[in-house]
Design a protein around this motif. Structure first.
Motif, PDB file in Angstrom:
ATOM      1  N   UNK A 166      43.999  40.816  41.419  1.00 43.28           N
ATOM      2  CA  UNK A 166      42.908  41.326  41.803  1.00 43.28           C
ATOM      3  C   UNK A 166      41.115  39.970  42.626  1.00 43.28           C
ATOM      4  N   UNK A 167      41.118  40.697  43.397  1.00 42.82           N
ATOM      5  CA  UNK A 167      39.889  39.784  44.038  1.00 42.82           C
ATOM      6  C   UNK A 167      38.513  39.510  42.651  1.00 42.82           C
ATOM      7  N   UNK A 168      38.254  40.475  41.809  1.00 42.56           N
ATOM      8  CA  UNK A 168      37.316  40.709  41.063  1.00 42.56           C
ATOM      9  C   UNK A 168      38.199  39.336  40.101  1.00 42.56           C
ATOM     10  N   UNK A 169      39.137  39.238  39.816  1.00 46.75           N
ATOM     11  CA  UNK A 169      39.280  38.009  39.072  1.00 46.75           C
ATOM     12  C   UNK A 169      40.034  36.921  39.126  1.00 46.75           C
ATOM     13  N   UNK A 170      39.800  36.713  40.546  1.00 44.70           N
ATOM     14  CA  UNK A 170      39.866  35.357  41.153  1.00 44.70           C
ATOM     15  C   UNK A 170      38.410  34.775  41.626  1.00 44.70           C
ATOM     16  N   UNK A 171      37.560  36.389  41.823  1.00 45.20           N
ATOM     17  CA  UNK A 171      35.946  35.386  41.518  1.00 45.20           C
ATOM     18  C   UNK A 171      36.179  35.220  40.519  1.00 45.20           C
ATOM     19  N   UNK A 172      36.706  35.606  39.309  1.00 38.25           N
ATOM     20  CA  UNK A 172      36.414  35.190  37.716  1.00 38.25           C
ATOM     21  C   UNK A 172      36.493  34.103  37.369  1.00 38.25           C
ATOM     22  N   UNK A 173      37.598  34.253  38.399  1.00 42.99           N
ATOM     23  CA  UNK A 173      38.404  32.299  37.712  1.00 42.99           C
ATOM     24  C   UNK A 173      37.683  31.369  38.569  1.00 42.99           C
ATOM     25  N   UNK A 174      37.049  31.312  39.810  1.00 35.23           N
ATOM     26  CA  UNK A 174      36.140  30.430  40.270  1.00 35.23           C
ATOM     27  C   UNK A 174      34.802  30.202  39.506  1.00 35.23           C
ATOM     28  N   UNK A 175      34.389  31.157  39.377  1.00 32.70           N
ATOM     29  CA  UNK A 175      33.291  31.336  38.088  1.00 32.70           C
ATOM     30  C   UNK A 175      33.199  30.454  37.252  1.00 32.70           C
ATOM     31  N   UNK A 176      34.593  30.581  36.699  1.00 30.05           N
ATOM     32  CA  UNK A 176      34.771  30.186  35.154  1.00 30.05           C
ATOM     33  C   UNK A 176      34.399  28.177  35.528  1.00 30.05           C
ATOM     34  N   UNK A 177      35.285  28.367  36.596  1.00 27.31           N
ATOM     35  CA  UNK A 177      35.770  26.930  37.265  1.00 27.31           C
ATOM     36  C   UNK A 177      34.460  26.243  37.708  1.00 27.31           C
TER      37      UNK A 177
END
Ligand code: ADP
Ligand code: MG
Length: 594
Positions: free
Chosen positions: A456-467
């Motif tokens: 889901x978008x939220x997880x994509x954004x979370x991954x981007x945030x972590x990176x």
């Protein structure tokens, strides 16, 4: 030409090409699923051919029986038959043309799929050995020459062949004496051109090969244009291109000459036989042994048969590049693929305990790269594999990813031999970031989601945030929807690397595998990413491969590789205390092993 190890290196010019028979046999495999459609097309061809041969027979009938006695009813009958026949033949021909286009395109598309499939399963070493131009030309030149041969296959191949067979039979019925003489056209057209073709075939293959070589130079120019410019290599590269082009030119001339010669040889034979049958026929007609109608029909038919034979031999000529192309395609398809799962391979359960290399050795083409490496990586630990360039670190990563299997020794995950499990069940637990990370032509969100399309978008954004790339992406006018291709050079190496990292993190992998993932970055960015990584890595197993020592001091365990051997291992403090290779390197330059 193809070694068992999947070597696709171009063969020499002495190469023999597929024979025509072999070519059709190989094609047959692709046509087999469409055999019903092919049978229908051949039926339509027979209808057309049948009509072509009614015309000269009607001609004889008209001259001998109708015109001579002014039989009007007979004339109308003959003309009606011809009218209906021509409508049927035209309809059959139209339908056949459309239907063949579909079948033939389907076959080419099947071959293209098989090529692409093979491209994906090709072993990593084949990729390493084969240039991009060489691989691409199987999809372009080679496939298009096969496609051309198929497009012309009915009009120049099947129809003329049917014409010749049926036509010769009718010639024999019309007059066996003339037919015997006329039949000489067969051996002439069928035996002479192949003799020339035997010499022409290797030149056609050489031409294909040199086309690929020339493309390689062009491809290299595109890939290295900045180096070429910066070092002023334009002239040098031009000379390279000139040589490649000259070789292609020479091969093209030889190939074109031999093919033209082949045509000419058939044509001369046909002209001679035409005159001879006319002479014999006229002599028989003078002697009252043959009707004028038969002679006229015979001449018309003979012209038809020989034209068809000529078409057919020209078709054979056009097969030369297709045979070479088909051979290169089949070579490619037969090349050693990557590792396939063993039949009934089990599924690997989620990683829970440890990864163990047990006396693992590995060699590329007989050159040993890893020697007797044994190491254990516990779940949840953060380990580093360090060592100078060429010491075998990336090879360890390749073996872990099962790009290759060890030559000897075993790699176990939770005690299970990796060779025995379905690769997918292991790879899906891995998130990998390489030194060079290419983005796909898709939006940034899709690039991050690549490994887990349902994230889901939220997880994509979370991954981007972590990176640490989320804020950069948000600042772009189209945010996550920005197409990565359009960004081109607008993303820096560090940003690209972070997107690759986000891609790995979005998978929520058990094991994060980083092969020099930060080595190309400047120390500042590297330090920043390392901080993000440590945050992202909580609860995961992280294996970082690097030749830079600066970022590994905090790791739970460090493996030091040296010329393919595991030289030392331990924590940073233990290794410094031991005063071995690691300690020496750390003293000389804690940042780098270069
Ligand atoms: P590192 O990652 O430590 O720099 P690698 O594992 O990439 O080292 O390479 C170890 C050795 O294997 C090097 O000598 C390299 O030249 C060689 N090598 C790597 N990949 C290939 C390959 N595909 N074919 C042949 N030799 C290779
Ligand atoms: Mg490496």
């Amino acid at each position: 030409m193809i070694a068992d190890d999947g070597n696709l290196e171009p063969a020499g010019d002495e190469h023999t090409t597929f024979s025509t028979g072999e070519f059709f046999r190989r094609l047959g495999v692709y046509f087999f699923p469409h055999k019903g459609k092919v049978a229908l097309i051949l039926l339509a061809c027979s209808l057309e051919t049948g009509f072509y041969w009614i015309v000269p027979l009607a001609f004889r009938h008209l001259i001998d029986n109708t015109l001579a006695v002014a039989d009007r009813r007979g004339l109308i009958q003959v003309l009606s038959v011809l009218c209906v026949g021509s409508v049927v033949a035209s309809a059959a021909s139209l339908w056949r043309g459309r239907y063949w286009a579909r079948v033939e395109s389907q076959v080419v598309s099947d071959i293209r799929f098989r090529l692409y499939h093979q491209l994906q399963r090709l072993s990593v070493s084949s990729y390493a050995k084969t240039s991009t131009g060489e691989l691409l030309s199987r999809f372009s030149n080679d496939l298009s020459s096969v496609a051309t041969a198929l497009t012309m296959g009915v009009v120049w191949g099947a129809l003329p062949a049917l014409d010749c067979i049926l036509g010769t039979a009718i010639l024999a019925v019309l007059d066996w004496r003339l037919a015997c003489l006329a039949a000489l056209v067969w051996p002439w057209c069928l035996l002479v051109p192949p003799r020339i073709a035997r010499r022409a075939a290797p030149t056609a293959y050489a031409r294909k090969q040199r086309e690929a070589e020339m493309l390689e130079v062009v491809q290299e120019q595109i890939a290295t244009q900045s180096v070429v410019r910066a070092y002023g290599l334009a002239r040098l590269r031009m000379v390279r291109f000139f040589h490649a082009d000259a070789r292609l030119f020479e091969a093209s001339v030889r190939s074109a000459f031999l093919t033209a010669f082949m045509d000419q040889a058939s044509m001369s034979g046909i002209l001679l036989l035409q005159v001879l049958t006319l002479a014999l026929g006229a002599w028989l007609a003078f002697a009252g042994d043959m009707t004028i109608g038969t002679l006229a029909a015979f001449q018309a038919l003979f012209l038809g048969v020989s034209t068809s034979l000529l078409y057919f031999t020209q078709y054979l000529r056009s097969l030369l590049p297709a045979r070479a192309g088909m051979q290169r395609i089949e070579e490619f398809l037969a090349a050693g693929g990557a590792i396939d799962d063993p039949p009934g391979a089990g599924t690997l359960s989620p990683f829970s305990h440890d990864i163990a290399f047990e006396h693992v050795s590995f060699a590329y083409d007989g050159a040993p790269v890893l020697r007797d490496v044994s190491l254990t990586i516990r779940r949840g630990s953060n380990v580093a594999i360090v060592g100078p360039s060429g010491s075998g670190k990336s090879t360890i990563v390749s073996l872990l990813l099962r790009f290759h299997d060890p030559a000897s020794g075993t790699i176990r995950v939770d005690g299970v031999d990796l060779k025995t499990v379905a690769q997918e069940s292991w790879r899906s637990q891995l998130g990998v970031v390489f030194q060079e990370n290419l983005l796909f032509r898709a939006s940034l969100a899709e690039n991050i989601r690549m490994g887990r399309p349902d994230a889901p978008d939220a997880e994509v954004e979370e991954a981007a945030r972590l990176a640490g790339i989320d804020d950069v992406i948000r600042r772009l006018p189209e945010g996550y929807r920005t197409a990565a291709g359009e960004l081109g050079g607008r993303l820096s190496g560090g940003e690209r690397q972070r997107i690759a990292l986000a891609r790995a993190l979005a998978l929520q992998p058990q094991v994060l595998l980083l092969d020099e993932a930060t080595s190309a970055l400047d120390p500042q960015t590297e330090a920043e990413i390392n901080v993000t990584l440590r945050r992202a890595a909580a609860g995961r197993t992280v294996i970082s491969v690097t030749h830079r020592l600066g970022s590994v001091a905090h790791c739970d365990h460090i493996f030091v590789m040296d010329r393919g051997r595991l030289a030392e291992q331990g924590t940073h403090e233990q290794l410094i205390g031991a005063g071995g290779i690691y300690a020496g390197l750390w003293r000389s330059d804690p940042r780098s092993l270069d």
